[in-house]
Design a protein around this motif. Structure first.
Motif, PDB file in Angstrom:
ATOM      1  N   ARG A  53      -4.703   0.912  -0.056  1.00 43.62           N
ATOM      2  CA  ARG A  53      -6.347   1.295  -0.899  1.00 43.62           C
ATOM      3  C   ARG A  53      -6.984   0.790   0.811  1.00 43.62           C
ATOM      4  NH1 ARG A  53      -8.087  -0.184  -6.547  1.00 43.62           N
ATOM      5  NH2 ARG A  53      -9.555   1.328  -5.868  1.00 43.62           N
TER       6      ARG A  53
ATOM      7  N   ALA B 157     -10.581   0.290  10.049  1.00 42.79           N
ATOM      8  CA  ALA B 157      -9.602  -0.075  10.765  1.00 42.79           C
ATOM      9  C   ALA B 157      -9.183  -0.989  10.257  1.00 42.79           C
ATOM     10  CB  ALA B 157      -9.927   0.263  12.067  1.00 42.79           C
ATOM     11  N   THR B 158     -10.387  -1.519   9.145  1.00 40.40           N
ATOM     12  CA  THR B 158     -10.128  -3.002   8.218  1.00 40.40           C
ATOM     13  C   THR B 158      -8.512  -3.720   7.914  1.00 40.40           C
ATOM     14  OG1 THR B 158     -12.392  -3.135   7.930  1.00 40.40           O
ATOM     15  CG2 THR B 158     -11.340  -5.265   6.994  1.00 40.40           C
ATOM     16  N   ARG B 159      -7.893  -4.552   8.156  1.00 36.21           N
ATOM     17  CA  ARG B 159      -6.665  -4.690   7.450  1.00 36.21           C
ATOM     18  C   ARG B 159      -6.759  -4.963   5.806  1.00 36.21           C
ATOM     19  NH1 ARG B 159      -4.426 -10.170   9.803  1.00 36.21           N
ATOM     20  NH2 ARG B 159      -6.021 -10.887   8.584  1.00 36.21           N
ATOM     21  N   PRO B 160      -6.017  -4.166   4.969  1.00 40.54           N
ATOM     22  CA  PRO B 160      -6.871  -3.947   3.949  1.00 40.54           C
ATOM     23  C   PRO B 160      -5.986  -5.256   3.284  1.00 40.54           C
ATOM     24  CG  PRO B 160      -5.064  -2.406   4.584  1.00 40.54           C
ATOM     25  CD  PRO B 160      -5.329  -3.286   5.176  1.00 40.54           C
ATOM     26  N   LEU B 161      -6.738  -4.951   2.005  1.00 37.81           N
ATOM     27  CA  LEU B 161      -6.192  -5.984   0.905  1.00 37.81           C
ATOM     28  C   LEU B 161      -4.559  -5.236   0.500  1.00 37.81           C
ATOM     29  CD1 LEU B 161      -6.367  -8.904  -0.589  1.00 37.81           C
ATOM     30  CD2 LEU B 161      -7.875  -8.036  -1.997  1.00 37.81           C
ATOM     31  N   ASP B 162      -4.782  -4.657   0.371  1.00 37.62           N
ATOM     32  CA  ASP B 162      -3.870  -4.019  -0.690  1.00 37.62           C
ATOM     33  C   ASP B 162      -4.100  -2.532   0.963  1.00 37.62           C
ATOM     34  OD1 ASP B 162      -2.212  -1.512  -1.666  1.00 37.62           O
ATOM     35  OD2 ASP B 162      -3.848  -1.827  -3.398  1.00 37.62           O
TER      36      ASP B 162
ATOM     37  N   VAL C 257     -10.674   0.342   3.812  1.00 40.63           N
ATOM     38  CA  VAL C 257     -12.002   0.057   3.541  1.00 40.63           C
ATOM     39  C   VAL C 257     -11.800   1.912   4.379  1.00 40.63           C
ATOM     40  CG1 VAL C 257     -13.419  -0.528   4.443  1.00 40.63           C
ATOM     41  CG2 VAL C 257     -11.535  -2.171   4.130  1.00 40.63           C
TER      42      VAL C 257
END
Lengths: 322, 322
Positions: free
Chosen positions: B275, B267-272, B277
């Motif tokens: 995609r 659930a980590t906010r992704p960079l993209d 985590v």
């Protein structure tokens, strides 16, 4: 360190750890760190309790660190692990409810002096983003391994974050920018502003593979008793395994093979003849020899004054029973 | 695999490991690897001997792999470690005189199914240069950790070299160049020529820090019984530790915390946003589900033909008593 209700023996343990860092040239973990420790001790919202053993078996112990500084908890864990390994050959010790566990090479040097190999992993609050993410899920999560040898022990000790918290704090104080690629702001965007980084997250070392290693350290910290999502900086996990090489073979032969292997590493044909291949621990160990021979360490004026001030302040403060 | 004097049970173990790699989409360790295994078995200069226990205690075992293929030795080590951990909570098992120890996640899945956490490190012949050096001092040295969970286990499994041996061999066959920075020729100069790389050394993953990790794996392999400077490809070291989470706390609570932590990673906010985590092992585990549901794996014609040929050849070969 006598203040804050530490005994003489406790103060000696803390001082020995900090001075060993200074001697080995790892000043980030040395006397400047003492100032942060004192700051933390002044915050009495979580009072210190005695270190207690929650669970124990012939091969294991689980410690509640009692919100004590990690130098005390880490050494207690190390001594218990060594003692158990002396009788069973193998030990695992976990500790939680502690903070500032210090340099793992310090504990592993004790382990190797006892003739044992060891591993330590340490987790903490969630400040470092996993690869591909922009929010903290790991601490700077150090991991270390140590091996006894006929010569110097071989001790490898790294942090799994792309940047150290102390570096970011220093850059903020000096008004400098971070290098590219080291942090995200609270908005999840890459940032070079240390203040934004401190509110956001740091990047992990080593991309996809390094992110996995940082996750492993966090899970080992949870195995040691840390909560799944620690909110407090005081909630570190400390996980340690000690192995007697005699369990698997001839201990003296193992130490001889480690020494021979370290020699073969040093003798590797170098890419740059001026920069021979190094074996972990040997540089800081040589630094310690040099400073002990000179009988001197250099401490920045700012740190020296801070420690003098703290000494005055803490001596004036009445001891509080834990 | 029935040939070369393997029993039905042994052949099943080898096939199960290879097929599991195929199902999980790790085809490099799957059926193409079977061809290399057969090649190695054909070389009878070092005959197979039974796996023997050299040393044993309630928490440990040291195995002589008898120059058997690693799938057999690794599984035997895993079963012994799990059995010991069931009674003492903690076990270390080392093995040497084995080769092709396979995918460590395969063994760690067994460990996590038993409710335990585990670590495996595997060393071998010296083909990878330490950071700053141009000669081999490590093998491609995999290291892996596994953790049991309420949900899927979390299993992290990496190699510490910058490139896999199989990749270099493939590039040589295809007449392609290696990427920059992956290898040195026998003269110690950087090279992109796979043939020169095979005579020289590969670079290590992760620079200075990664080089230290590769060294740790080599030393753990030596702890497991490998020689300091193994000359033979058959002389791998296999080191394994298994821990029952119940030693340090509540085992069910640990599994719940691991599952919750894996969820928080996903659930980590992704960079993209495209995609998310990933948690190690989940992708290959999902691949396995998909292929099992489809009841099919794809095998390149070349490998299929090679296996048919080998099957014919080995069936025609009379069994030799070990």
């Amino acid at each position: 360190m006598l203040a804050f209700d530490h005994t003489d023996a406790e103060a000696d343990i803390i001082a020995d750890h900090l001075i060993d860092c200074e001697l080995r040239g790892l000043s980030f973990g040395g006397l400047p760190r003492a100032l942060s420790v004192i700051d933390r001790l002044r915050d009495t919202s979580t009072p210190r309790r005695p270190i207690t053993v929650l669970k124990e078996s012939p091969v294991s112990a689980s410690l509640d660190g009692g919100d004590q500084v990690g130098y005390l908890v880490g050494l207690r864990a190390t001594e218990m692990a060594i003692e158990k390994a002396r009788s069973t050959g193998l030990a695992v010790v976990g500790a939680s409810k502690t903070w500032y566990t210090g340099m793992f090479s310090y504990y592993l040097e004790r382990v190797t002096q006892a003739g044992f190999a060891g591993m330590i992993a340490g987790s903490g609050g969630q400040k470092v983003a996993p690869h591909g993410g922009t929010e903290g899920r790991f601490s700077t999560n150090p991991i270390a391994f140590g091996f006894p040898s006929d010569g110097a022990p071989v001790i490898w000790d790294i942090g799994t974050a792309g940047v150290m918290l102390g570096e970011v704090v220093l850059k903020e104080r000096l008004g400098q920018e971070l290098d590219e690629g080291l942090a995200f702001g609270p908005d999840g965007q890459p940032t070079r502003d240390p203040a934004a980084a401190l509110k956001g997250a740091f990047t992990v070392w080593g991309g996809h593979k390094g992110s996995g290693l940082a996750m492993v350290v966090q899970l080992l910290g949870m195995l040691a008793g840390q909560a799944a999502a620690p909110l407090s900086l005081r909630d570190c996990g400390f996980f340690m395994i000690v192995v007697d090489p005699a369990l698997l073979g001839d201990a003296a032969d193992f130490q001889a093979r480690v020494a021979a292997y370290a020699d073969s590493l040093r003798a590797t044909r170098p890419l740059d003849p001026a920069r021979p291949v190094r074996v972990p621990f040997e540089r800081s160990s040589a630094e310690r020899e040099r400073r002990l021979a000179a009988n001197a360490i250099e401490v920045p004026d700012l740190v020296y004054e801070g420690l003098r001030e703290a000494a005055g302040a803490t001596q004036a403060q009445p001891g509080v029973e834990a």
